[in-house]
Write an enzyme that holds these catalytic residues in place. Sequence first.
Site: not given
Ligand code: AGP
Length: 580
Positions: A2, A101-102, A456, A460, A575
């Site tokens: 959030c 947020n939390g 990886e 994806k 994200k």
């Molecule tokens: C990557 O494609 C992901 N969306 C996810 O695994 C991400 O790498 C993970 O949440 C870690 O995020 P950060 O690098 O911001 O710590």
Amino acid sequence: MCGICGAIGNENQISTVVAGLKKLDYRGYDSSGVAYLQTPQNQLCVQKSVGSVKNLQKKLEKNAFSNVVIGHTRWATHGNVCEKNAHPHVSSSGRFAIVHNGIVENFESLKQRMSCDFYSDTDTEVFVNLIENQTGNTLQKLQKASTLIKGSFAVALLEVGIDKIFLAKRSSPLMVAFDHRGCVAASDISAFAGRFDCCWILNDNEFAVLEKDKVTFFDQKLKKISIKPIKIDEYDFAEENLQEDSFMLKEIKEQPVVLRNTYFKYFAEIQNLDWEKLKKFHAFHFVACGTAYHSCLMGARFLKQFCKKNATCDIASEFRYDNNIFVKNCLYIFVSQSGETADTIACANLVKQKGLPTMCVTNVPYCTLNNLADYVLPTFAGKEIAVASTKAYTAQVFTLLVFALRLANLDCQEILKKFVLNLQTTQDLDSVFKQIEKFKKIFFVGREQDFVTALEGALKLKEIAYIGCIGIAAGELKHGTLALVDDETLIVAISTQKSLKEKMESNMLEIKARGGKILLVSQFKHDIDVDFLIKLPDFEEFLMPIVSIIPLQHLALHFCQSLGYNPDKPRNLAKSVTVE
Ligand code: AGP
């Protein structure tokens, strides 16, 4: 996760908060909402909407005016995605509104002890009612309620009749900026969008009160404190300039530039590191989540390969509850694009509490991890918007590679320079992708560094195309997964290491014998027939993890778009994962 934003000033602050929320929607886009004290009646108004901030904007009355506004963009944790569960939440009397947020971990037990009615399924509604139930002025109520909360929070609070915004923070990021037009609070710097020169980042258990012309900070006992401002300079606010059809494609294509930037900036950046001290570490332990964890696996490989040092890795959510044996003379390295991932931060805190040395590798300046760690190794990927990490991953891998080479006193500058100047991301792979898009059962296999690429590549594809695929060590196939292979299975076999070429050929023959179809991703000619081929450009083997992931990023994007999904905002994800 959030994102929260609040603004107070003499002008109408609704548009400021809505603009801030748009910048924060990478933190969650299940729903959004605002609460404001309507001027001049001083009445509390709340507007919420499911989906993106654009939906909220459509619902907001054109002539709505307020000098005091808080807003929220949500990634659902407690309660499903619906308007009722969207923030802000209002206390039962209608006096207080909060954005949070939390996670309030003890919300169930707190709720059971409260007599008011609840309208949502959220932990946040418990928080706002808990505030209302306390004695004292608004700040005292907020402070008292905070001490009863177990878990994490960054909150902004409004009270009817009071032209102020009250902030509290523990384990979730929160910052403030102000100028002659007023004050803005937000979960991260991107919400300030070029308006301010500096900002003030709250530490855990600190509070702030925002007024039209000033901000006052308080410690956990509500004693006034001063916080040092952080200069906002180099941060990249230019994410709106999208010429590609998605941010993910833009970011994939940016990788050569990112690596060039990394190469040219990195050597200047690392001059300041105490290399003699770093060389004395006997071991390195990496901790991260998701894609960043895959970078760690690569980083550990580089340290073992070039420095002959013991290097190990853990997933942050595992490490934080494991029976870890903490060793002296080990450097703990935390890798994170955002620098705000809750599990990774918790692990960094854990290591710090043991008095052990920490380093972080982050892409966002002024993030929480940077504040915690003894050493900071920045990556220069620029702002990454798409939820699926691409350029941040290759920037991390490249940074960790250069770090290991430097630590090992190996001068590979010419090789690296040639690489960054020649890397391409625009191979025409459409005809291959068209032939494989019918497959719904896909495994990614490889050995050693190619195994990491397999992990990886699979991540994806699953996160943006919603195909249940896995990455697996090629040698592990016959220990179970081979049972799933039939003529409807596609195996993406990554083979970039000469010494393991024949081993990979044996694995591919095993797959063929079970009817599986093979897409080979390699720079070498292999001595077996494969169904599909992505021929990679040939660089030094230790650079091939960067070369080989690029077509797999394109592959995921192709599947995603051929299925009609939005690659930038995959369902159920955000994200930045700022909750456990
Ligand atoms: C990557 O494609 C992901 N969306 C996810 O695994 C991400 O790498 C993970 O949440 C870690 O995020 P950060 O690098 O911001 O710590």
